[in-house]
Write a protein that holds these residues in place. Structure first.
Motif, short mmCIF file in Angstrom:
data_model
loop_
_atom_site.label_atom_id
_atom_site.label_comp_id
_atom_site.label_asym_id
_atom_site.label_seq_id
_atom_site.Cartn_x
_atom_site.Cartn_y
_atom_site.Cartn_z
N LYS A 195 -13.01 8.65 -0.53
CA LYS A 195 -13.18 7.66 -1.60
C LYS A 195 -12.30 7.23 -2.63
CE LYS A 195 -18.14 8.88 -0.96
NZ LYS A 195 -19.31 9.56 -1.74
N MET A 196 -11.45 8.34 -3.05
CA MET A 196 -10.41 7.75 -4.03
C MET A 196 -9.22 7.13 -3.22
SD MET A 196 -9.97 8.35 -7.17
CE MET A 196 -8.67 8.55 -8.43
N GLY A 197 -8.99 7.54 -2.01
CA GLY A 197 -8.26 6.71 -1.19
C GLY A 197 -8.46 5.52 -0.97
N VAL A 198 -9.48 5.39 -0.56
CA VAL A 198 -10.04 3.66 -0.32
C VAL A 198 -10.02 3.13 -1.62
CG1 VAL A 198 -12.12 2.52 0.28
CG2 VAL A 198 -11.50 4.45 1.73
N ALA A 199 -10.61 3.52 -2.67
CA ALA A 199 -10.45 2.84 -3.86
C ALA A 199 -8.92 2.75 -4.32
CB ALA A 199 -11.23 3.67 -5.00
N SER A 200 -8.05 3.40 -3.92
CA SER A 200 -6.87 3.26 -4.44
C SER A 200 -5.93 2.01 -3.73
CB SER A 200 -6.01 4.51 -4.51
OG SER A 200 -6.29 5.43 -5.19
N ILE A 201 -6.33 2.23 -2.52
CA ILE A 201 -5.63 1.13 -1.49
C ILE A 201 -6.32 -0.37 -2.00
CG2 ILE A 201 -5.56 0.30 0.60
CD1 ILE A 201 -5.45 3.38 1.56
N ASP A 202 -7.38 -0.11 -2.16
CA ASP A 202 -8.29 -1.57 -2.35
C ASP A 202 -7.68 -2.16 -3.50
OD1 ASP A 202 -9.86 -1.63 -0.15
OD2 ASP A 202 -11.82 -0.98 -1.18
N GLY A 203 -7.38 -1.19 -4.82
CA GLY A 203 -6.94 -1.66 -5.95
C GLY A 203 -5.71 -2.41 -5.81
N VAL A 204 -4.88 -1.99 -4.98
CA VAL A 204 -3.28 -2.77 -4.85
C VAL A 204 -3.27 -3.56 -3.88
CG1 VAL A 204 -2.46 -0.68 -6.05
CG2 VAL A 204 -2.40 -0.78 -3.45
N LEU A 205 -3.97 -3.74 -2.83
CA LEU A 205 -3.95 -4.75 -1.74
C LEU A 205 -3.87 -6.28 -1.94
CD1 LEU A 205 -6.00 -3.69 1.24
CD2 LEU A 205 -3.54 -3.69 1.24
N ASP A 206 -4.27 -6.61 -3.23
CA ASP A 206 -4.26 -8.03 -3.32
C ASP A 206 -2.85 -8.42 -4.14
OD1 ASP A 206 -6.54 -8.65 -2.54
OD2 ASP A 206 -7.81 -8.56 -4.43
N TYR A 207 -2.03 -7.35 -4.45
CA TYR A 207 -0.76 -7.60 -5.06
C TYR A 207 0.30 -7.46 -4.27
CZ TYR A 207 -3.69 -6.91 -9.46
OH TYR A 207 -4.53 -6.97 -10.45
N VAL A 208 -0.02 -7.06 -3.03
CA VAL A 208 1.12 -6.79 -1.89
C VAL A 208 1.89 -8.00 -1.61
CG1 VAL A 208 1.78 -5.69 0.32
CG2 VAL A 208 0.19 -4.47 -1.16
N HIS A 209 3.12 -8.07 -1.65
CA HIS A 209 3.86 -9.27 -1.17
C HIS A 209 4.25 -9.31 0.42
CE1 HIS A 209 3.67 -10.58 -5.26
NE2 HIS A 209 4.27 -9.71 -5.59
N ASP A 210 4.96 -8.07 0.63
CA ASP A 210 5.45 -7.97 1.94
C ASP A 210 4.06 -7.70 2.94
OD1 ASP A 210 7.91 -7.19 3.57
OD2 ASP A 210 6.41 -5.73 4.09
N GLY A 211 4.10 -8.33 4.20
CA GLY A 211 3.27 -8.62 5.30
C GLY A 211 3.35 -7.00 5.96
N ASP A 212 4.40 -6.70 6.22
CA ASP A 212 4.29 -5.06 6.70
C ASP A 212 3.90 -3.94 5.90
OD1 ASP A 212 5.44 -3.31 8.82
OD2 ASP A 212 6.58 -2.42 7.46
N LEU A 213 3.89 -4.09 4.50
CA LEU A 213 3.60 -3.11 3.52
C LEU A 213 2.07 -3.48 3.47
CD1 LEU A 213 3.71 -0.90 1.49
CD2 LEU A 213 4.28 -2.67 -0.11
N LYS A 214 1.75 -4.62 3.27
CA LYS A 214 0.10 -4.83 3.60
C LYS A 214 -0.57 -4.32 4.73
CE LYS A 214 -2.52 -8.19 1.50
NZ LYS A 214 -2.46 -9.35 0.73
N LYS A 215 0.10 -4.42 5.91
CA LYS A 215 -0.43 -4.05 7.03
C LYS A 215 -0.36 -2.46 7.01
CE LYS A 215 0.06 -3.97 12.20
NZ LYS A 215 -1.00 -3.09 12.26
N ARG A 216 0.51 -1.65 6.87
CA ARG A 216 0.36 -0.08 6.46
C ARG A 216 -0.78 0.25 5.71
NH1 ARG A 216 6.76 2.10 7.07
NH2 ARG A 216 7.59 0.15 8.32
N LEU A 217 -0.71 -0.52 4.68
CA LEU A 217 -1.95 0.14 3.62
C LEU A 217 -3.05 -0.24 4.34
CD1 LEU A 217 -0.11 -1.19 0.29
CD2 LEU A 217 -0.74 1.23 0.89
N SER A 218 -3.29 -1.49 4.75
CA SER A 218 -4.75 -1.77 5.41
C SER A 218 -5.08 -0.99 6.79
CB SER A 218 -4.52 -3.34 5.92
OG SER A 218 -4.56 -4.30 4.76
N ASP A 219 -3.81 -0.55 7.45
CA ASP A 219 -4.12 0.44 8.44
C ASP A 219 -4.54 1.93 7.96
OD1 ASP A 219 -3.71 -1.46 10.36
OD2 ASP A 219 -1.55 -0.76 10.92
#
Length: 144
Positions: free
Chosen positions: A18-42
């Motif tokens: 749950k902490m991992g999901v919340a942490s990723i959700d907390g930063v996804l909107d700030y990610v600029h690079d498409g590859d980084l966003k995909k890695r975090l989303s995956d």
């Protein structure tokens, strides 16, 4: 003792997922690079799959699981938002996520050692969660 350790380990894994999901959700909107966003989303998707599997294991033990420590969650939120206010770069996000992954690996490893009598399924689950955190930290090193 085995059942008690199993439930305790599963609860800690539940809080970690749950902490991992919340942490990723907390930063996804700030990610600029498409590859980084995909890695975090995956990684977030994999956390969701593990969360579903975790719920099944907990139900088998007749347990509701555990929410992340409110203080840890608040401190994580504060740190994330403070750093992102100062610098919304992908480097900052990778730094925050790497710190979170490292804390998750450390905590889960501690619980895995603490609850030695837990059953094999719960130990395997904890190890898979640790591997997921380690993989994300390695995958985003290029952004540090």
């Amino acid at each position: 003792m085995i059942e008690s350790d199993t439930i305790k380990l599963l609860r800690e894994c539940d809080a970690g997922v749950k902490m991992g999901v919340a942490s990723i959700d907390g930063v996804l909107d700030y990610v600029h690079d498409g590859d980084l966003k995909k890695r975090l989303s995956d990684c977030r998707d994999e956390h969701d799959r593990l969360k579903d599997e975790m719920q099944a294991l907990l139900e088998r033990c007749h347990d509701d699981g555990k929410e992340p420590n409110p203080m840890a969650r608040s401190m994580s939120w504060l740190k994330t938002n403070a750093k992102l206010v100062m610098d919304e770069s992908d480097e900052t996000i990778a730094d925050l996520m790497t710190d979170g992954c490292n804390m998750g690996v450390k905590s889960l490893s501690r619980y895995l050692n603490q609850y030695k009598a837990a059953d094999g399924k719960s130990k395997d689950f904890a190890k898979r969660l640790i591997q997921l955190e380690e993989k994300l930290a390695a995958d985003i090193r290029d952004y540090l």
